[in-house]
Design a protein around this motif. Structure first.
Motif, short mmCIF file in Angstrom:
data_model
loop_
_atom_site.label_atom_id
_atom_site.label_comp_id
_atom_site.label_asym_id
_atom_site.label_seq_id
_atom_site.Cartn_x
_atom_site.Cartn_y
_atom_site.Cartn_z
N ALA A 1 11.08 -5.46 2.13
CA ALA A 1 11.31 -6.69 1.37
C ALA A 1 10.08 -7.59 1.40
CB ALA A 1 12.53 -7.43 1.93
N LEU A 2 9.39 -7.62 2.52
CA LEU A 2 8.21 -8.48 2.64
C LEU A 2 7.07 -8.00 1.75
CD1 LEU A 2 6.84 -10.84 4.09
CD2 LEU A 2 6.11 -9.23 5.87
N PHE A 3 6.76 -6.71 1.80
CA PHE A 3 5.66 -6.19 0.99
C PHE A 3 5.95 -6.30 -0.51
CE2 PHE A 3 4.71 -3.38 4.84
CZ PHE A 3 3.70 -4.22 5.27
N SER A 4 7.21 -6.15 -0.89
CA SER A 4 7.57 -6.19 -2.31
C SER A 4 7.82 -7.60 -2.82
CB SER A 4 8.81 -5.32 -2.56
OG SER A 4 8.61 -3.99 -2.15
N GLY A 5 8.46 -8.43 -1.99
CA GLY A 5 8.83 -9.76 -2.43
C GLY A 5 7.71 -10.77 -2.34
N ASP A 6 6.72 -10.48 -1.54
CA ASP A 6 5.63 -11.43 -1.33
C ASP A 6 4.47 -11.22 -2.29
OD1 ASP A 6 4.30 -13.50 0.44
OD2 ASP A 6 2.89 -11.85 0.67
N THR A 7 4.42 -10.08 -2.94
CA THR A 7 3.20 -9.68 -3.63
C THR A 7 2.89 -10.50 -4.88
OG1 THR A 7 2.07 -7.79 -4.65
CG2 THR A 7 4.46 -7.85 -4.89
N VAL A 8 3.87 -10.77 -5.74
CA VAL A 8 3.63 -11.56 -6.95
C VAL A 8 3.85 -13.04 -6.67
CG1 VAL A 8 4.30 -11.98 -9.34
CG2 VAL A 8 4.25 -9.64 -8.45
#
Length: 301
Positions: free
Chosen positions: A111-118
């Motif tokens: 969730a961190l790598f995916s939710g933080d990226t944009v």
């Protein structure tokens, strides 16, 4: 008089264009060469949260080992869970780490790598500058989600891999003992464990897709990450409600431990296939929402 004009892509248009005043593309501009995967991967790798997540996952097996050393190893009678079998061998210890991580611990890095990226780009007010580079919006999302999935896969692999090294050093190399009382040789157990790790990653893609969709819809990284983690917790709670009956089979959490079928004396694929199909189906819908919403989004940050 000819000149060069550029649209920043920060409006509601679906793409970003760079060209000359007569509408032709500017010399040297190639949309397919913008934002290379290597560049995005290095940007994400150097971020503090990536290093922290990697350090925490690498330290967890040592924490569990210390707990066994301080509290005593589990009893050797009436063993029924992977945790009670953790000290049997290095392979057992690695399996225990995967068991401990499934359901929550591994949800957080995905969730961190995916939710933080944009969302992080938006919170830093750098997203509009990426689009003005110009990077086509669809390509931006593809690059960011691809890198997020690579880092997520690394996180899922790291936990049992370090567990295997730590467990072998502490308890030696040996066969994999199962809660059912059966045993798999180490040579047979390692490929099975690899299948289990691959399944866990594929099952977590739905979490990554949800976090990514939220990341494209908000400028708050914590909101995107927290929303995905919260949804994962809610589905886990609903799966425990037996009154829902067969409806629970539509919840991703219902299949999160199906990887254990890969470690049975006779490998069973049924549960894992259903879990992967459900996860990828939800992920496709969520990613479609992300791309559609971001294409028409007015990016002002």
């Amino acid at each position: 008089m000819s000149g060069t004009s550029r649209t920043s892509g920060t409006s509601g248009t679906s793409g970003t264009v760079i060209g000359t005043a007569d509408g032709t593309a500017a010399p040297g501009y190639r949309p397919g060469r913008t934002l290379p995967l290597r560049v995005e991967a290095m940007r994400q790798l150097r971020r503090r949260r990536t290093l922290v997540v990697g350090g925490v996952l690498a330290a967890l097996p040592l924490v569990l080992l210390a707990a066994f050393q301080l509290g005593g190893t589990p009893g050797r009678e009436n063993r029924t869970t992977f945790i009670e079998l953790a000290t049997s061998s290095g392979v057992n210890f690695a399996t225990t780490m995967l068991f401990v991580g499934t359901g929550f611990l591994l949800v957080i890095p995905v969730a961190l790598f995916s939710g933080d990226t944009v969302a992080s780009e938006a919170s830093w007010s750098s997203l509009r500058y990426l689009l003005a580079a110009p990077v086509p919006r669809a390509r931006l999302l593809v690059r960011k989600f691809t890198v997020a999935m690579v880092f997520s896969a690394a996180a899922v692999v790291l936990l049992p891999a370090v567990g295997l090294v730590v467990g072998t050093a502490a308890y030696g190399w040996g066969d994999l003992k199962l809660p059912t009382g059966a045993t798999l040789t180490a040579a047979e157990a390692l490929p099975r464990l690899g299948i289990a790790v691959l399944y866990v990653f594929l099952a977590e893609i739905v979490v990554g897709a949800l976090a990514f969709w939220l990341s494209t819809a908000t400028d708050a990284p914590l909101g995107a990450v927290g929303g995905a983690v919260f949804a994962s917790i809610v589905t886990g709670v609903l799966d425990a409600v037996t009154a829902l009956g067969s409806l629970r089979e539509w919840l991703p959490a219902h299949w999160q431990y199906a990887w254990a079928d890969a470690l049975q004396p006779r490998l069973e694929w049924g549960g894992m296939v259903q879990g992967v199909v459900l996860s990828l189906s939800y992920a496709v819908v969520l990613l479609a929402l992300a791309f559609r919403g971001f294409a028409a989004k007015d990016v002002v940050s």
